[in-house]
Design a protein around this motif. Sequence first.
Motif, PDB file in Angstrom:
ATOM      1  N   LEU A 344       0.939  -1.220   0.124  1.00 12.19           N
ATOM      2  CA  LEU A 344      -0.060  -0.094  -0.044  1.00 12.19           C
ATOM      3  C   LEU A 344       0.879   1.382  -0.062  1.00 12.19           C
ATOM      4  N   VAL A 345       1.899   1.278   0.690  1.00 10.89           N
ATOM      5  CA  VAL A 345       2.843   2.309   0.742  1.00 10.89           C
ATOM      6  C   VAL A 345       3.286   2.489  -0.593  1.00 10.89           C
ATOM      7  N   ASP A 346       3.842   1.550  -1.283  1.00 11.91           N
ATOM      8  CA  ASP A 346       4.518   1.732  -2.572  1.00 11.91           C
ATOM      9  C   ASP A 346       3.194   2.315  -3.550  1.00 11.91           C
ATOM     10  N   LYS A 347       1.936   1.827  -3.392  1.00 12.24           N
ATOM     11  CA  LYS A 347       1.133   2.235  -4.335  1.00 12.24           C
ATOM     12  C   LYS A 347       0.688   3.624  -4.208  1.00 12.24           C
ATOM     13  N   LEU A 348       1.137   4.112  -2.836  1.00 13.69           N
ATOM     14  CA  LEU A 348       0.502   5.517  -2.563  1.00 13.69           C
ATOM     15  C   LEU A 348       1.609   6.470  -3.170  1.00 13.69           C
ATOM     16  N   ASN A 349       2.845   5.932  -2.742  1.00 11.56           N
ATOM     17  CA  ASN A 349       3.980   6.730  -3.214  1.00 11.56           C
ATOM     18  C   ASN A 349       4.045   6.644  -4.582  1.00 11.56           C
ATOM     19  N   GLU A 350       3.688   5.751  -5.337  1.00 13.11           N
ATOM     20  CA  GLU A 350       3.664   5.937  -6.799  1.00 13.11           C
ATOM     21  C   GLU A 350       2.940   6.868  -7.573  1.00 13.11           C
ATOM     22  N   VAL A 351       1.624   7.044  -6.652  1.00 17.47           N
ATOM     23  CA  VAL A 351       0.697   8.207  -7.260  1.00 17.47           C
ATOM     24  C   VAL A 351       0.863   9.444  -6.596  1.00 17.47           C
ATOM     25  N   GLY A 352       2.090   9.809  -5.824  1.00 17.12           N
ATOM     26  CA  GLY A 352       2.470  10.931  -5.427  1.00 17.12           C
ATOM     27  C   GLY A 352       1.796  11.195  -4.013  1.00 17.12           C
TER      28      GLY A 352
END
Length: 428
Positions: A344-352
Amino acid sequence: MNITKSETESKILRAVRELGSSPLTEAGVVEHIHPLFSRSLDRNQSSDEIYLANHSLGRPLDEIADRVANSLDAWYTDLDGAWDLWLKERDQFRNCVASIAGCSQADAVVPKTSAGQGLRAVINSLPESKPNIVSTRGEFDSLDFILKSYAHKDRATVQWVDANNEGLYQTDQIIASINQETDLVVLSLVCFVTGQLITDIHRVVEAAHQHDALILIDAYHGFGTLPIEFDKLGADFMVAGNYKYTRGGPGACFLIIHPRHLSSDGGVPNPGSLFTTDTGWFAKKDPFAYRRQDTPEYASGGDAWLEATPPAIVYAQANPGLELVDAIGMERVRKYSLEQQQFLVDKLNEVGVQTESIPQHGAFILIPTQNGQEVVTQLKANGVNVDARPCPQSGRWLIRLCPDMLNTQAELIEAAKRVCRVFEELKA
Ligand SMILES: Cc1ncc(COP(=O)(O)O)c(C=O)c1O
């Protein structure tokens, strides 16, 4: 009371057996564990909401409705004979909690309706009439409020340990606050606002004991989501409950007392020893003998810490979730939780969307924001159910997001997109 498992294999135990003993994977969890939650998962279809408040109120298994109905049916059909089933469920509750918390003696688990009730039982057991307590500014509101009310009534002195600028607690600072005058230390294993896991909490336990103080650990945000070894840790007391990670709903909490404080014979305690005045007839030796002597004669073991007539049906509500977590095993639950959180952290960071990184933490991740309440309202309106808490000293808001076994990666990707949209709209 020994730790025993039920004799006939329940639906839950069968599902976990069929899941196998390998590390959890989404495919395995969806195939074997999701069918135990058909009612909770039906809601996903009808509401389009992504539930990430699993750290707040865990989602219930189908089995809970059946077990509670069973407890009620026993009342209709057997009247006072229902107590046999109700007390069996209570014993199972104590067994499961002991197993999950790493406590070798099931009767050391004393059911309570809240964690706060456990804290009060401990304070009211201390030999000192006005104990010196060391705690932190990061304890959950219930325990914080109880400590403040004792201090306000001049029934305790509380020394509060502050967080650092990041809102984190330093073990050395907690230890430095403990001295010869300290009677009790009250400390969370996992802080409820930041999720900070006090990994070296054993050092605080040792420091308390070096100063002849007792220590109570609030493990609410650890119990059922990471391995806990209560006996080995050696803390005197632990409180926690079941409405979060073990999906047991409200009212099914507990206090664990280290077996070294329990008497194998019971009887009339020395007034200067550790026994609680938060008591009632279930704590009496042979309660059904109805003896009335002038000095209180306590039951043996942890039963001496029971109180009055218990809320007997709540155990049927809590047991299915406890049985599930216990059967899967804490190591596997923890590993899967950390993988989901990282995803979830990775996905949030990927969208900024920037997340706050706390290296050692419990079961939820954080997004810092200016106005937690407004952002949470907007997130809910956009189909992401989360919550937010202000840091006790700085007032800085942190949004808490907790994926659990019912969340799929597809949901987490969608949740990240929705969070991004809300943050862009609000410029939060
Ligand atoms: C760390 C912690 N302790 C305790 C509680 C609950 O306390 P009580 O059962 O007294 O309401 C919570 C609830 O969120 C919590 O996060």
